[in-house]
Write a protein that holds these residues in place. Structure first.
Motif, mmCIF file in Angstrom:
data_model
loop_
_atom_site.group_PDB
_atom_site.id
_atom_site.type_symbol
_atom_site.label_atom_id
_atom_site.label_comp_id
_atom_site.label_asym_id
_atom_site.label_seq_id
_atom_site.Cartn_x
_atom_site.Cartn_y
_atom_site.Cartn_z
ATOM 1 N N LEU A 61 0.809 -1.224 0.000
ATOM 2 C CA LEU A 61 0.000 0.000 0.000
ATOM 3 C C LEU A 61 0.842 1.274 0.000
ATOM 4 O O LEU A 61 0.356 2.331 -0.389
ATOM 5 N N ALA A 62 2.092 1.170 0.455
ATOM 6 C CA ALA A 62 2.965 2.355 0.524
ATOM 7 C C ALA A 62 3.098 2.972 -0.863
ATOM 8 O O ALA A 62 3.260 2.277 -1.851
ATOM 9 N N GLY A 63 3.005 4.266 -0.919
ATOM 10 C CA GLY A 63 3.108 4.961 -2.191
ATOM 11 C C GLY A 63 1.757 5.214 -2.843
ATOM 12 O O GLY A 63 1.602 6.128 -3.632
ATOM 13 N N ARG A 64 0.774 4.374 -2.519
ATOM 14 C CA ARG A 64 -0.580 4.573 -3.059
ATOM 15 C C ARG A 64 -1.481 5.245 -2.032
ATOM 16 O O ARG A 64 -2.410 5.948 -2.384
ATOM 17 N N TYR A 65 -1.203 4.999 -0.747
ATOM 18 C CA TYR A 65 -2.033 5.531 0.326
ATOM 19 C C TYR A 65 -1.146 6.088 1.426
ATOM 20 O O TYR A 65 -0.038 5.603 1.634
ATOM 21 N N ALA A 66 -1.660 7.087 2.130
ATOM 22 C CA ALA A 66 -0.976 7.596 3.314
ATOM 23 C C ALA A 66 -1.170 6.566 4.425
ATOM 24 O O ALA A 66 -2.293 6.166 4.720
ATOM 25 N N LEU A 67 -0.061 6.120 4.976
ATOM 26 C CA LEU A 67 -0.110 5.093 6.019
ATOM 27 C C LEU A 67 0.157 5.701 7.383
ATOM 28 O O LEU A 67 0.950 6.625 7.472
ATOM 29 N N ASN A 114 -1.312 -6.806 -4.842
ATOM 30 C CA ASN A 114 -0.512 -6.397 -5.998
ATOM 31 C C ASN A 114 -1.358 -5.558 -6.961
ATOM 32 O O ASN A 114 -0.881 -4.566 -7.519
ATOM 33 N N LEU A 115 -2.611 -5.929 -7.148
ATOM 34 C CA LEU A 115 -3.506 -5.138 -8.005
ATOM 35 C C LEU A 115 -3.719 -3.743 -7.427
ATOM 36 O O LEU A 115 -3.751 -2.758 -8.161
ATOM 37 N N VAL A 116 -3.867 -3.674 -6.104
ATOM 38 C CA VAL A 116 -4.017 -2.369 -5.452
ATOM 39 C C VAL A 116 -2.741 -1.558 -5.648
ATOM 40 O O VAL A 116 -2.794 -0.378 -6.020
ATOM 41 N N GLN A 117 -1.604 -2.191 -5.439
ATOM 42 C CA GLN A 117 -0.319 -1.511 -5.579
ATOM 43 C C GLN A 117 -0.157 -0.921 -6.986
ATOM 44 O O GLN A 117 0.347 0.186 -7.156
ATOM 45 N N ASN A 118 -0.615 -1.667 -7.991
ATOM 46 C CA ASN A 118 -0.462 -1.239 -9.384
ATOM 47 C C ASN A 118 -1.605 -0.357 -9.876
ATOM 48 O O ASN A 118 -1.672 -0.035 -11.055
ATOM 49 N N GLY A 119 -2.514 0.017 -8.977
ATOM 50 C CA GLY A 119 -3.603 0.921 -9.340
ATOM 51 C C GLY A 119 -4.713 0.276 -10.142
ATOM 52 O O GLY A 119 -5.556 0.965 -10.698
ATOM 53 N N LEU A 128 -12.113 5.683 -6.509
ATOM 54 C CA LEU A 128 -12.842 5.569 -7.768
ATOM 55 C C LEU A 128 -13.313 6.935 -8.241
ATOM 56 O O LEU A 128 -13.242 7.247 -9.420
ATOM 57 N N ALA A 129 -13.776 7.747 -7.312
ATOM 58 C CA ALA A 129 -14.226 9.091 -7.676
ATOM 59 C C ALA A 129 -13.062 9.909 -8.224
ATOM 60 O O ALA A 129 -13.209 10.623 -9.209
ATOM 61 N N LYS A 130 -11.897 9.812 -7.598
ATOM 62 C CA LYS A 130 -10.717 10.526 -8.087
ATOM 63 C C LYS A 130 -10.361 10.073 -9.489
ATOM 64 O O LYS A 130 -10.055 10.884 -10.359
ATOM 65 N N ASN A 131 -10.417 8.769 -9.729
ATOM 66 C CA ASN A 131 -10.096 8.254 -11.057
ATOM 67 C C ASN A 131 -11.122 8.699 -12.089
ATOM 68 O O ASN A 131 -10.765 9.024 -13.206
#
Length: 157
Positions: A61-67, A114-119, A128-131
């Motif tokens: 999750l690091a890099g995709r979300y604030a942890l 891995n799917l989450v990590q790769n967006g 989803l709203a942001k995308n």
């Protein structure tokens, strides 16, 4: 526990496995003990499994979300539970002897992370709203214009 926010709790682990399974997987002092009434899991070992699972998840999750995450999506709770349960079983048996259902759940949890990590998958509806907003903003960037209709009437191919 360490600085990683727990995405699963002891109660979640009891619901996932059962208290008897947690006792069998965490208590190193029991040998051929069949009456588990009144016994508790070794919560220090269970906590290590939880910590391990949450650290694995944070790595994806690091890099995709604030942890640490402010709220824990149900999917993340499930994936961490599967990772922690796998870790507990791995203490007792070789990977080659791992029950297929546990191995599959573990592998699936890592695939989904891995799917989450790769967006390619999102944990929160706000993602989803942001995308969607990003797609709407970029929509004009991919328009193609032609010079008009081509006349192919004389072409026999």
């Amino acid at each position: 526990m360490n600085h990683t926010a727990p995405y699963i709790s002891r109660e979640d682990m009891v619901a996932l496995c059962s208290k008897v399974e947690l006792i069998q997987l965490s208590r190193d002092d029991l040998t051929n003990h069949y009456d588990y009434q009144g016994l508790e899991p070794d919560w220090a070992v269970v906590d290590k499994a939880i910590s391990h699972a949450c650290q694995v998840a944070d790595g994806y999750l690091a890099g995709r979300y604030a942890l640490p995450l402010q709220s824990v999506p149900t999917l993340l709770n499930t994936w961490c539970g599967d990772i922690a349960r796998y870790w507990l079983h791995k203490r007792r048996i070789n990977a080659s002897e791992m029950p297929k259902t546990l191995q599959t759940a573990y592998d699936d949890a890592l695939k989904m992370l891995n799917l989450v990590q790769n967006g390619k998958m999102h944990l929160f509806a706000t993602d989803l709203a942001k995308n969607e907003n990003a797609l709407h903003k970029e929509r004009g960037a991919y328009r193609v214009r032609s010079r008009g209709k081509s006349d192919w009437s004389g072409y026999d191919g």
